[in-house]
Design an enzyme around this catalytic site. Structure first.
Site, PDB file in Angstrom:
ATOM      1  N   ASN A 155       0.822  -1.005  -0.123  1.00  0.00           N
ATOM      2  CA  ASN A 155       0.271   0.127   0.161  1.00  0.00           C
ATOM      3  C   ASN A 155       0.458   1.546  -0.070  1.00  0.00           C
ATOM      4  OD1 ASN A 155       0.526  -0.265   2.639  1.00  0.00           O
ATOM      5  ND2 ASN A 155      -1.297   0.678   3.547  1.00  0.00           N
ATOM      6  N   GLU A 252       4.408  -4.778  12.213  1.00  0.00           N
ATOM      7  CA  GLU A 252       3.784  -3.469  11.618  1.00  0.00           C
ATOM      8  C   GLU A 252       3.130  -4.465  10.923  1.00  0.00           C
ATOM      9  OE1 GLU A 252       4.148  -0.644  12.339  1.00  0.00           O
ATOM     10  OE2 GLU A 252       5.505  -0.549  12.937  1.00  0.00           O
ATOM     11  N   CYS A 286      -3.731   0.357   6.740  1.00  0.00           N
ATOM     12  CA  CYS A 286      -3.036  -0.181   7.607  1.00  0.00           C
ATOM     13  C   CYS A 286      -3.802  -0.020   9.509  1.00  0.00           C
ATOM     14  CB  CYS A 286      -2.383  -1.041   8.335  1.00  0.00           C
ATOM     15  SG  CYS A 286      -0.390   0.871   8.917  1.00  0.00           S
ATOM     16  N   GLU A 460       8.285   2.293  14.298  1.00  0.00           N
ATOM     17  CA  GLU A 460       8.747   2.205  13.420  1.00  0.00           C
ATOM     18  C   GLU A 460       8.858   3.953  13.437  1.00  0.00           C
ATOM     19  OE1 GLU A 460       7.266   0.693  10.251  1.00  0.00           O
ATOM     20  OE2 GLU A 460       9.547  -0.104  10.153  1.00  0.00           O
TER      21      GLU A 460
HETATM   22  P1  NDP Z   1       0.987  -9.668   2.999  1.00  0.00           P
HETATM   23  O1  NDP Z   1       1.069 -10.201   5.242  1.00  0.00           O
HETATM   24  O2  NDP Z   1       0.875 -10.810   2.539  1.00  0.00           O
HETATM   25  O3  NDP Z   1       2.622  -9.507   3.370  1.00  0.00           O
HETATM   26  C1  NDP Z   1       3.152  -8.088   3.320  1.00  0.00           C
HETATM   27  C2  NDP Z   1       5.080  -8.792   2.909  1.00  0.00           C
HETATM   28  O4  NDP Z   1       5.480  -9.683   3.067  1.00  0.00           O
HETATM   29  C3  NDP Z   1       4.382  -9.296   1.298  1.00  0.00           C
HETATM   30  O5  NDP Z   1       6.098  -8.631   0.400  1.00  0.00           O
HETATM   31  C4  NDP Z   1       4.915 -10.583   0.899  1.00  0.00           C
HETATM   32  O6  NDP Z   1       5.431 -11.186   0.444  1.00  0.00           O
HETATM   33  C5  NDP Z   1       6.428 -11.370   2.187  1.00  0.00           C
HETATM   34  N1  NDP Z   1       5.618 -12.605   2.644  1.00  0.00           N
HETATM   35  C6  NDP Z   1       4.466 -13.325   2.653  1.00  0.00           C
HETATM   36  N2  NDP Z   1       4.527 -14.379   2.986  1.00  0.00           N
HETATM   37  C7  NDP Z   1       5.600 -14.240   3.469  1.00  0.00           C
HETATM   38  C8  NDP Z   1       7.079 -15.247   4.402  1.00  0.00           C
HETATM   39  N3  NDP Z   1       6.219 -16.747   4.295  1.00  0.00           N
HETATM   40  N4  NDP Z   1       7.788 -14.930   4.667  1.00  0.00           N
HETATM   41  C9  NDP Z   1       8.214 -13.815   4.265  1.00  0.00           C
HETATM   42  N5  NDP Z   1       7.544 -12.937   3.920  1.00  0.00           N
HETATM   43  C10 NDP Z   1       6.498 -12.869   3.545  1.00  0.00           C
HETATM   44  O7  NDP Z   1       0.346  -7.915   3.058  1.00  0.00           O
HETATM   45  P2  NDP Z   1      -0.085  -7.492   2.261  1.00  0.00           P
HETATM   46  O8  NDP Z   1       1.042  -7.390   0.832  1.00  0.00           O
HETATM   47  O9  NDP Z   1      -1.048  -8.351   1.400  1.00  0.00           O
HETATM   48  O10 NDP Z   1      -0.559  -6.002   2.713  1.00  0.00           O
HETATM   49  C11 NDP Z   1      -1.686  -6.201   3.807  1.00  0.00           C
HETATM   50  C12 NDP Z   1      -1.436  -6.095   5.005  1.00  0.00           C
HETATM   51  O11 NDP Z   1      -0.424  -5.261   5.534  1.00  0.00           O
HETATM   52  C13 NDP Z   1      -2.597  -5.689   5.639  1.00  0.00           C
HETATM   53  O12 NDP Z   1      -2.681  -6.524   6.706  1.00  0.00           O
HETATM   54  C14 NDP Z   1      -1.867  -4.313   6.399  1.00  0.00           C
HETATM   55  O13 NDP Z   1      -2.530  -3.909   7.412  1.00  0.00           O
HETATM   56  C15 NDP Z   1      -0.454  -4.595   6.703  1.00  0.00           C
HETATM   57  N6  NDP Z   1      -0.346  -3.401   6.641  1.00  0.00           N
HETATM   58  C16 NDP Z   1       0.248  -2.847   8.105  1.00  0.00           C
HETATM   59  C17 NDP Z   1       0.805  -1.830   7.684  1.00  0.00           C
HETATM   60  C18 NDP Z   1       1.795  -1.314   8.724  1.00  0.00           C
HETATM   61  O14 NDP Z   1       2.039  -0.551  10.001  1.00  0.00           O
HETATM   62  N7  NDP Z   1       1.357  -1.709  10.371  1.00  0.00           N
HETATM   63  C19 NDP Z   1       0.931  -0.608   7.010  1.00  0.00           C
HETATM   64  C20 NDP Z   1       0.053  -1.156   5.961  1.00  0.00           C
HETATM   65  C21 NDP Z   1       0.050  -2.468   5.564  1.00  0.00           C
HETATM   66  P3  NDP Z   1       4.311 -11.451  -1.461  1.00  0.00           P
HETATM   67  O15 NDP Z   1       3.115 -10.092  -0.750  1.00  0.00           O
HETATM   68  O16 NDP Z   1       4.999 -10.520  -2.527  1.00  0.00           O
HETATM   69  O17 NDP Z   1       4.026 -12.499  -1.876  1.00  0.00           O
END
Ligand code: NDP
Length: 486
Positions: A155, A252, A286, A460
């Site tokens: 995002n 996060e 998020c 952060e």
């Molecule tokens: P995901 O949890 O699906 O993915 C986050 C990242 O982790 C991606 O780069 C993903 O790769 C990677 N990933 C997935 N599985 C693994 C693994 N087993 N080991 C290591 N890395 C892995 O989240 P989204 O991308 O769908 O983002 C949305 C989510 O992020 C929401 O829940 C949102 O609330 C949260 N978020 C939190 C924020 C905060 O600061 N608290 C800010 C912004 C978002 P890939 O997707 O490329 O497979």
């Protein structure tokens, strides 16, 4: 589209573009049209190894530089980012679909803020002196952790890369960053800019890929710290992997945050906070305050005013600066949102406005306002990560606080009231990392940001981030001969 977003190569390692076409192809889809606008390849094991080796080799010299020198590099990068804000904002828009009206003010600029803030702090990072009785003393040395891995959600790809890289690099660490496969473009540009600003090769590296690339990075023994922005399920897996190697971790994660509006609130303040906290970035934030608790006497007026103001949303070409609502990031994400809207309707919530998929290419849906939502409904319990506002009615302050906290998440919480004593009581009771009084979702770099409960660990931004990217060595200095028992 104003320019070709195809990057020079998929990865950026050791100050250079790196390609390995053997990795699985990842199409980059412009969410506003559904068209493929670029292609990158997932990192092969050889590329992952190259990136980790580069970060590992660079860490000693980078840590040996003075904090002021490292800070100068970060501040130069901030200046370059600001001077290219429009170009970087357009790239962010192409990567995510978020409208330029947002990306021009919230993405590259926020990245620059982080680089500037931590660049400024880098020279001031010190240990401390602790006097002890008899002349002995302890001094502490603040040391970097080593190689850090950053993993981003889709995002805020530019902001997330810099919120992680800036404190990491300021403290003398190096980083390998893996963007989300959905938005792989922006972090590459940040890596190029850091090189241009004087970061030595290997200090900040970017590799593409899905979860398995992230997992390969997290589980490598050379990695000392992992910072993930993502969902709770991914956070659980990554945190467990980090624990296996006793690595430092910042998580996060997601949220389902409450926004509590009392009936003494200024109506438009409440509505603005709710709109910002639900529909900014088409709801893909998020910390969004998606559980909107409104005191019973204000519910009708609040919903009417939100619905009225929703009519002013401009849904259209994200590259047009007049647009205020862009598409969802992907077909998958819009599917999730449509599923929740259907569940909300079926479960008895009243859809006051919006919630319709638009019949056009790309991933377009109108923001949805539900009322008569109850705490047990899925739309009130689960993170949707889309533009769906759920309004729930409450009577008393105690009730509002208890229901606000009745969730496994704890990322953010907000309260809107003219009664400041009540506002501070509510904030004291909120089980959440980031709280807001009479506003919502502002994240200045000076303020710590992060979640409690299942929304994560660590913070952060702000000085707090320094604690998560450095460790203290404690040195006892004796000025007196040691006493031994025999
Ligand atoms: P995901 O949890 O699906 O993915 C986050 C990242 O982790 C991606 O780069 C993903 O790769 C990677 N990933 C997935 N599985 C693994 C693994 N087993 N080991 C290591 N890395 C892995 O989240 P989204 O991308 O769908 O983002 C949305 C989510 O992020 C929401 O829940 C949102 O609330 C949260 N978020 C939190 C924020 C905060 O600061 N608290 C800010 C912004 C978002 P890939 O997707 O490329 O497979």
């Amino acid at each position: 589209m104003s320019y070709d977003p195809q990057p020079v190569a998929s990865h950026y390692i050791n100050g250079e573009h790196v390609e390995d076409a053997a990795g699985a192809e990842i199409p980059v889809i412009y969410p506003a049209s559904g068209e493929t606008i670029a292609r990158v390849h997932a990192a092969t094991p050889a590329v992952v190894e190259q990136a980790l080796a580069a970060a590992d080799a660079a860490k000693r010299d980078w840590a040996a530089m003075s904090g002021t020198e490292r800070g100068r590099v970060l501040r130069r990068a901030a200046d370059i980012i600001r001077s290219r804000n429009r170009e970087l904002s357009e790239l962010e828009t192409l990567d995510t679909g978020k409208p330029l009206s947002e990306t021009l003010v919230a993405d590259a600029t926020s990245a620059a803020d982080a680089l500037e803030y931590f660049g400024g702090l880098a020279g001031a990072l010190t240990g401390e002196h602790v006097a002890l009785p008899g002349g002995d003393f302890v001094y502490t040395i603040r040391e970097p952790l080593g190689v850090c891995v950053g993993i981003g959600a889709w995002n805020y790809p530019t902001q997330i890369a810099c919120w992680k890289a800036a404190p990491a690099l300021a403290c003398g660490n190096t980083m390998v960053f893996k963007p989300s496969e959905t938005t792989p473009l922006c972090a590459l540009r940040i890596a190029e800019i850091l090189t241009e600003a004087g970061a030595p090769p290997g200090v900040f590296n970017v590799v593409q890929g899905m979860g398995e690339v992230g997992a390969a990075l997290v589980s490598d023994s050379r990695v000392a710290k992992v910072s993930l922005t993502g969902s709770v399920p991914t956070g659980r897996r990554v945190y467990a992997m980090a624990a296996e190697g006793m690595k430092h971790a910042t998580m996060e994660l997601g949220g389902k945050s409450p926004l509590v509006i009392f009936d003494d609130a200024d109506l438009d303040t409440a509505v603005s906070a709710a709109i910002n906290g639900n529909f900014y970035s088409t709801g893909q934030v998020c910390s969004n305050g998606t559980r909107v608790f409104v005191q019973a006497g204000l519910v009708d007026a609040f919903c009417a005013r939100v619905a009225e103001r929703m009519k002013d949303a401009v849904i259209g070409d994200p590259m047009d600066e007049a647009t205020t609502i862009g598409p969802m990031v992907s077909e998958r994400q819009i599917g999730i949102v449509e599923g929740y809207i259907a569940q909300g309707k079926a479960g008895g919530a009243t859809l006051v406005a919006g919630g319709e998929r638009l019949d056009r290419p790309g991933f377009w849906i109108t923001p949805a306002l539900f009322r008569d939502v109850t705490d047990d409904m899925a739309i009130a319990r689960e993170e949707i990560f889309g533009p769906v506002m759920s309004v729930m009615s409450f009577d008393t302050e105690e009730e509002a606080l208890a229901r606000a906290n009745a969730t496994e998440f704890g990322l953010a919480a907000g309260v809107i009231t003219r009664d400041l004593a009540r506002a501070h009581r509510m904030v004291a009771g909120f089980e959440a990392g980031s709280c807001y009084i009479n506003t919502y979702n502002l994240t200045p770099v000076e303020a710590p940001f992060g979640g409690s409960k299942m929304s994560g660990v660590g913070r952060e931004n702000s000085r707090a981030a320094i604690e998560h990217y450095s460790q203290m060595k404690s040195v006892y200095v004796a000025l007196n001969a040691p006493e031994a028992p025999f």
